[in-house]
Design a protein around this motif. Sequence first.
Motif, PDB file in Angstrom:
ATOM      1  N   VAL A 354       0.847  -1.182   0.000  1.00 44.19           N
ATOM      2  CA  VAL A 354       0.000   0.000   0.000  1.00 44.19           C
ATOM      3  C   VAL A 354       0.885   1.237   0.000  1.00 44.19           C
ATOM      4  N   SER A 355       0.548   2.188  -0.850  1.00 46.07           N
ATOM      5  CA  SER A 355       1.190   3.495  -0.868  1.00 46.07           C
ATOM      6  C   SER A 355       0.132   4.549  -0.671  1.00 46.07           C
ATOM      7  N   ASN A 356       0.435   5.549   0.162  1.00 42.71           N
ATOM      8  CA  ASN A 356      -0.534   6.588   0.474  1.00 42.71           C
ATOM      9  C   ASN A 356      -0.094   7.889  -0.151  1.00 42.71           C
ATOM     10  N   CYS A 357      -0.926   8.396  -1.081  1.00 37.08           N
ATOM     11  CA  CYS A 357      -0.566   9.604  -1.806  1.00 37.08           C
ATOM     12  C   CYS A 357      -0.676  10.843  -0.939  1.00 37.08           C
ATOM     13  N   SER A 358      -1.427  10.746   0.162  1.00 39.73           N
ATOM     14  CA  SER A 358      -1.635  11.929   0.989  1.00 39.73           C
ATOM     15  C   SER A 358      -0.431  12.241   1.868  1.00 39.73           C
ATOM     16  N   ARG A 422     -22.008   4.569 -16.800  1.00 35.30           N
ATOM     17  CA  ARG A 422     -21.816   4.844 -15.381  1.00 35.30           C
ATOM     18  C   ARG A 422     -21.047   6.142 -15.218  1.00 35.30           C
ATOM     19  N   LYS A 423     -21.311   6.845 -14.111  1.00 39.22           N
ATOM     20  CA  LYS A 423     -20.637   8.104 -13.841  1.00 39.22           C
ATOM     21  C   LYS A 423     -20.206   8.140 -12.386  1.00 39.22           C
ATOM     22  N   LEU A 424     -18.951   8.514 -12.157  1.00 42.29           N
ATOM     23  CA  LEU A 424     -18.390   8.645 -10.815  1.00 42.29           C
ATOM     24  C   LEU A 424     -17.663   9.976 -10.714  1.00 42.29           C
ATOM     25  N   ASN A 425     -17.421  10.417  -9.476  1.00 46.14           N
ATOM     26  CA  ASN A 425     -16.623  11.622  -9.251  1.00 46.14           C
ATOM     27  C   ASN A 425     -15.623  11.337  -8.150  1.00 46.14           C
ATOM     28  N   ILE A 426     -14.346  11.485  -8.490  1.00 42.46           N
ATOM     29  CA  ILE A 426     -13.304  11.203  -7.510  1.00 42.46           C
ATOM     30  C   ILE A 426     -12.840  12.450  -6.779  1.00 42.46           C
ATOM     31  N   ALA A 427     -13.236  13.644  -7.262  1.00 46.31           N
ATOM     32  CA  ALA A 427     -12.778  14.888  -6.643  1.00 46.31           C
ATOM     33  C   ALA A 427     -13.526  15.184  -5.355  1.00 46.31           C
ATOM     34  N   LYS A 428     -14.802  14.803  -5.288  1.00 42.40           N
ATOM     35  CA  LYS A 428     -15.633  15.125  -4.128  1.00 42.40           C
ATOM     36  C   LYS A 428     -15.556  14.060  -3.044  1.00 42.40           C
ATOM     37  N   SER A 429     -14.741  13.053  -3.231  1.00 42.64           N
ATOM     38  CA  SER A 429     -14.665  11.956  -2.275  1.00 42.64           C
ATOM     39  C   SER A 429     -13.673  12.276  -1.168  1.00 42.64           C
ATOM     40  N   SER A 430     -13.897  11.664  -0.016  1.00 43.36           N
ATOM     41  CA  SER A 430     -12.968  11.852   1.106  1.00 43.36           C
ATOM     42  C   SER A 430     -11.629  11.184   0.835  1.00 43.36           C
ATOM     43  N   GLN A 431     -11.630  10.079   0.095  1.00 47.08           N
ATOM     44  CA  GLN A 431     -10.411   9.431  -0.338  1.00 47.08           C
ATOM     45  C   GLN A 431     -10.735   8.462  -1.474  1.00 47.08           C
ATOM     46  N   VAL A 432      -9.709   8.101  -2.229  1.00 47.66           N
ATOM     47  CA  VAL A 432      -9.859   7.170  -3.336  1.00 47.66           C
ATOM     48  C   VAL A 432      -8.849   6.048  -3.153  1.00 47.66           C
ATOM     49  N   SER A 444      -2.210 -14.486 -17.282  1.00 48.44           N
ATOM     50  CA  SER A 444      -2.112 -14.174 -18.704  1.00 48.44           C
ATOM     51  C   SER A 444      -2.998 -13.007 -19.089  1.00 48.44           C
ATOM     52  N   TYR A 445      -3.860 -12.564 -18.168  1.00 46.01           N
ATOM     53  CA  TYR A 445      -4.751 -11.457 -18.460  1.00 46.01           C
ATOM     54  C   TYR A 445      -4.057 -10.134 -18.171  1.00 46.01           C
ATOM     55  N   GLY A 446      -4.529  -9.083 -18.853  1.00 46.41           N
ATOM     56  CA  GLY A 446      -3.938  -7.772 -18.680  1.00 46.41           C
ATOM     57  C   GLY A 446      -4.150  -7.218 -17.284  1.00 46.41           C
ATOM     58  N   PRO A 447      -3.518  -6.123 -16.938  1.00 43.92           N
ATOM     59  CA  PRO A 447      -3.635  -5.568 -15.583  1.00 43.92           C
ATOM     60  C   PRO A 447      -5.050  -5.083 -15.302  1.00 43.92           C
ATOM     61  N   PHE A 448      -5.528  -5.392 -14.110  1.00 44.02           N
ATOM     62  CA  PHE A 448      -6.817  -4.905 -13.648  1.00 44.02           C
ATOM     63  C   PHE A 448      -6.601  -3.659 -12.799  1.00 44.02           C
ATOM     64  N   MET A 449      -7.574  -2.746 -12.836  1.00 43.75           N
ATOM     65  CA  MET A 449      -7.574  -1.557 -11.990  1.00 43.75           C
ATOM     66  C   MET A 449      -8.899  -1.528 -11.243  1.00 43.75           C
ATOM     67  N   LEU A 450      -8.828  -1.446  -9.909  1.00 34.33           N
ATOM     68  CA  LEU A 450     -10.017  -1.391  -9.066  1.00 34.33           C
ATOM     69  C   LEU A 450     -10.052  -0.032  -8.384  1.00 34.33           C
ATOM     70  N   ILE A 451     -11.090   0.738  -8.663  1.00 35.74           N
ATOM     71  CA  ILE A 451     -11.251   2.069  -8.073  1.00 35.74           C
ATOM     72  C   ILE A 451     -12.358   1.997  -7.033  1.00 35.74           C
ATOM     73  N   SER A 452     -12.005   2.305  -5.783  1.00 34.91           N
ATOM     74  CA  SER A 452     -12.977   2.278  -4.694  1.00 34.91           C
ATOM     75  C   SER A 452     -13.206   3.695  -4.190  1.00 34.91           C
ATOM     76  N   ILE A 488      -4.973   6.023  -2.072  1.00 38.48           N
ATOM     77  CA  ILE A 488      -4.366   4.802  -1.550  1.00 38.48           C
ATOM     78  C   ILE A 488      -4.133   3.860  -2.720  1.00 38.48           C
ATOM     79  N   VAL A 489      -2.891   3.407  -2.913  1.00 39.90           N
ATOM     80  CA  VAL A 489      -2.562   2.503  -4.011  1.00 39.90           C
ATOM     81  C   VAL A 489      -2.146   1.157  -3.439  1.00 39.90           C
TER      82      VAL A 489
END
Length: 645
Positions: A354-358, A422-432, A444-452, A488-489
């Motif tokens: 885990v890496s924390n951007c904050s 689908r529509k999301l907003n990451i700017a108004k969130s307390s954290q991503v 063998s599958y490509g990289p997955f990205m999970l946005i919470s 959070i990564v």
Amino acid sequence: MQFEVNKCDSAFDSRCEGKTKIPYTRTKWDEETGGGLNSPREQINEKTSWIDGSFLYSTSEPWVAALRSWNRGMFTENDDIAGYPPLNSRIIPLINPAPPHIHKLLNPERLFSLGDPRINEHIGILTIGIVLFRWHNFQANKIANEHTYWSDEEIFQAARRVVIASLQNNPDIFIKLEKIYEDINTLDAYVGGMLETTDAGMGELFKLIILDQFLRLRDGDRFWFENEQNDIFNKTEVEEIRKLRLSDILRAVSDINPSEIQDNVFKFHPNDPCPQPFQVNATGLERCIPMMRYDYFSGNEVTYIFSIITLGAIIPLLCVAVARYLIIRRRKNGVSLIEMPKIIKKEPEQTNRVSNCSSDSNSLSNSSVSRLYVDADIVNGKFKMPAIEWLSDNFCRSVNFQLDLSTGDILIKKPRSKTILRKLNIAKSSQVSLTTTDPNSKSSYGPFMLISIPKNYDLVIRLHDDKDCRKFMKCIEDCLKKFDTPLIVQFRQNDALLESAETKEKRQRKLDKFFREAYSRSFEDPKLSDKNVDYDESLSHSTLGIKISKAEFADALGMKVDNHFVERLFACLTTKNEDVVDFDEFLQFIKKFAHGSQKDKMSILFKMCDSNGDGKVDREEFITFIRQIMEPAGVKMEYHVRLLN
């Protein structure tokens, strides 16, 4: 369901194979329903659920317009056969048309045109359709003679109302019924109803079901002919319609002597003037042509040979050309010349990092990960990229990902379309929280990205390669830095990543268990709980420990999130946090309704009406609250509000 065909059937099994089956769909339902107690299975009405004569008038205005004569409010009649609807010369689409190879044997324009595409499938439906067709023209002609100054439209609609009222008038269906089963949960309803059927007709169960359905149709239809508030018929006209019987309609639209038809055409009694002349059979009907196999090869042997030779020469050349194009394209992109660097080296003692951007010390811009970022192509402040959205183990879809760096809006769009899925907003969130596939994963599958994002179910997308992954992460980080939103990564194996994803489907299952358990405990009825689930400590925390948002609460009620009633009810539920409701809050609220005193219930109702929280409910607050309750049911309150004025 499939019905077996008797071996050596002359129409469907002429080769005596004994393997032919006829597929049959018993009923259609909305596949998003039927998942639990709070979501009963909803049947689909493909046309209409009302008793509105749609098999005569259709549910489409262009369709019924093609059937009208536009003269004296009547339907167009057949030029050759008086009293019958015209043949389908206008090629109105019909259900179950003949297959292409049958068109050369039978003329598709030989069928009658009425409001329902199934009208020609069954002789009984066609018969009653023709009767009501004549009944409409009979009423239109009568109304036109009584109101000579009325327009064609006024006459047509007046006759239409009378025909629909004639269908709705069915006093024989409202009879007293007796309860037959002490516990019907042990018997399939359809099987039990069929077993009750005797020579005298259907049994108590089906009678009760039909009675209940007709009562609901009558009470829920604001255009029902007995509804005095819709001003369609006056009391005198309603009484005349109630006296109307099918025998009256048959006498009016046919040349049969009135004395030769008994009053009750559904039953024959001794000394009635119209006994059944013979058992209905297929005598005189045109021969039924089954959907047999057709040999399209017969007579086309030479063409087939040349087609095979041509395809045998072209397909290999086409494959070579496509392969060469792909190789040249990959070389231009440098895929085969440059080795893709890894996102981060895997630490042997750690599976999830885990890496924390904050935090400045752990900021991604200063980490080994950020040094491998690749600048993405930003057009007009927007980052776009094709991807595959993962929705469940059994369903994925191709999408276009778009991130607006100025607003933080994420749009998931349908490829080659402007449709927003689908529509999301990451700017108004307390954290991503951003979770990506571990670069050392052997999948063998490509990289997955999970946005919470809090208060939203997770977004899971699969990218093309590591290069796209680095572009994606760089854009997310740059966007969140503008709004000082923590990031959070995490890095995980594909299986662990997908398992941890809180998708819409998983969230819905948890909500279903949430509401089931709340109702079970509130009403002290174990049957309401999910019997297939053992609530151990971990499951109880993951399911009963969740918090539901206002949007999820509105969806459970089947209402819009901005509805005033939803907002007020949700405000009464929340005691700790205005944005979400936990299990204890919801449970206590339901218990007040189930076991609370009259004062408790009135207190909740008062709080729901008091929208400004001043401890008083004025007239506008009360009217707004009542209107918002009634409008989802299609009830307009303007008339009643005027009375209050």
